[in-house]
Design an enzyme around this catalytic site. Structure first.
Site, short mmCIF file in Angstrom:
data_model
loop_
_atom_site.label_atom_id
_atom_site.label_comp_id
_atom_site.label_asym_id
_atom_site.label_seq_id
_atom_site.Cartn_x
_atom_site.Cartn_y
_atom_site.Cartn_z
N HIS A 82 0.82 -1.21 0.00
CA HIS A 82 0.00 0.00 0.00
C HIS A 82 0.86 1.26 0.00
O HIS A 82 0.54 2.26 0.64
CB HIS A 82 -0.94 0.00 1.22
CG HIS A 82 -2.30 0.56 0.93
ND1 HIS A 82 -3.36 -0.22 0.52
CD2 HIS A 82 -2.80 1.83 0.99
CE1 HIS A 82 -4.42 0.53 0.35
NE2 HIS A 82 -4.11 1.78 0.62
N PHE A 127 7.49 2.96 -6.97
CA PHE A 127 8.03 3.06 -8.33
C PHE A 127 8.00 4.50 -8.82
O PHE A 127 6.94 5.13 -8.88
CB PHE A 127 7.26 2.15 -9.29
CG PHE A 127 7.49 0.70 -9.00
CD1 PHE A 127 8.45 -0.01 -9.69
CD2 PHE A 127 6.77 0.04 -8.00
CE1 PHE A 127 8.70 -1.35 -9.41
CE2 PHE A 127 7.00 -1.28 -7.72
CZ PHE A 127 7.97 -1.99 -8.42
#
Length: 407
Positions: free
Chosen positions: A284, A318
């Site tokens: 998360h 990312f």
């Protein structure tokens, strides 16, 4: 030069977002939970993996195209569900959906979004998926599933990693809560950001009301602001749920079902047995359990255990095309983006989120060239440098609630 032209990467978009947003709202997006060990861990794992450069390889015909769930798309990316989008930009979910469609990637509308799912569908001609959390009342989940189907959503993303509310202490320090209770601290914070206040909150007010959670059933569509003594939870999480709940949703939703929030090999295997069409390894974005393992570090063990029975995707941390390349090399078929497109959205709406995806496309393409790879299907472990990094081999124990027994 415009501010957006100045930005050369996602971190620059983050800088622009931080300048434009009230502190409480920016930190709600950018920060983690508790001591934020998870944020550092997500980043350090990605940084520790090194790509092997290859020379004198013909890479003149590179392609970043791929196929997910049988649908061709331009990048191995998915714009993931993020509940704050509609507070960063007016009807921000629709802007994210448009930028994702123009980049040829799916957009996942968060269950707690502000723009109604039907309006997002009208604004976007690309792949649209809907996120669902489990509610203690089955009828509540069923209503949202049926509404998403009627609105033409292509897939359902069941998020299973938030069984209780996370401990994000900075929200209390900033006076940022749901519902948002106005106090001296956050009123001053808002007043110091008049551009955001006029472009977002004022536009919602001009349209008739404060922003509210438009995709919940009618009785639960509360405003994001509440009276000082008012307390409510928009939709309660089901703390008693087990894999039988997934079986019910699998029967009710006939389209692709993706299970997001998998954090161990055992649950990945259970999701496969439960009928998931794809699983998403995720912590998360380090916003829930601060001590959870980086999903990137889990990839090799999960890929080996699943053994091709189900696509494995990954998210959390990312921020570069090289990060995406590393995930693909470890076996993931796609990467979900959370904060990165939000920074672009907060900086410049549609244009900012489109710029974010452009950065990632260019960086991934450049990485492929340096690694001597022309097609995403050719990216694998051979493209990573042996740096002595020990990736875990995680033993599989029996699941406490095995889905095999479901009827």
């Amino acid at each position: 030069m415009s501010k957006l032209q100045w930005a050369q990467n996602i971190d620059d978009l983050r800088t622009l977002a931080k300048r434009r947003l009230p502190r409480g709202l920016f930190e709600f997006v950018a920060r983690g939970s508790e001591d934020e060990v998870g944020l550092q861990h997500n980043r350090s794992v990605l940084d520790s993996i090194k790509i092997k450069p290859r020379a004198l390889v013909d890479v003149s015909q590179r392609s970043t195209a791929t196929t997910l769930l049988g649908r061709a798309q331009g990048l191995p990316l998915i714009v993931g569900p993020t509940g704050a989008a509609g507070m960063l930009w007016y009807r921000g979910e629709a802007e994210l959906a448009r930028s994702a469609a123009d980049a040829g990637v799916p957009y996942v509308l968060a269950m707690s979004s502000i723009t109604p799912m039907e309006q997002v569908r009208e604004a976007c001609n690309g792949a649209l998926w809907f996120q669902l959390y489990l509610s203690p009342e089955t009828a509540t989940s069923d209503q949202m599933i049926d509404r998403a189907r009627a609105a033409g959503y292509d897939a359902l993303v069941l998020t299973v990693d938030t069984v209780v509310s996370p401990n994000r202490e900075y929200n209390s320090h900033n006076g940022f809560s749901v519902p948002m209770r106005l106090n001296r601290r956050n009123v001053l914070d808002f007043a110091c950001h008049p551009g955001w206040l006029c472009a977002v909150i004022a536009r919602y007010l001009a349209a008739g009301s404060m922003p509210r959670f438009e995709n919940y059933p009618q009785a639960m569509r509360h405003s994001v602001a509440g009276r000082q003594k008012q307390r409510w939870a928009p939709v309660k999480r089901d703390e008693s749920a087990d894999w039988r709940a997934v079986a019910h949703i699998r029967k009710r939703w006939t389209g692709p079902l993706i299970i997001k929030g998998i954090g161990c090999v055992e649950d990945a295997l259970a999701a496969v047995v439960a009928g998931a069409d794809a699983v998403i390894l995720s912590n998360h974005g380090a916003r829930n359990l601060d001590s959870a393992c980086s999903p990137t570090q889990l990839l090799p063990a999960v890929i080996a255990s699943v053994a091709g029975r189900c696509p494995v995707w990954v998210d959390s941390g990312f921020a570069r095309g090289s990060d995406v390349f590393k995930a693909l090399a470890l076996g993931a078929e796609a990467v979900l983006l959370g904060r990165a497109p939000l920074y672009g959205l907060a900086a410049a709406g549609y244009a900012g989120s489109a710029r974010c995806l452009q950065f990632l496309r260019e960086e991934l393409d450049r990485c492929m060239a340096y690694a001597g790879v022309s097609d995403l299907a050719d990216i694998g472990l051979d493209n990573l440098q042996d740096t002595g990094l020990v990736l875990p081999v995680i033993p599989v124990r029996s699941h406490p609630n095995p889905p095999q027994n479901l009827a």
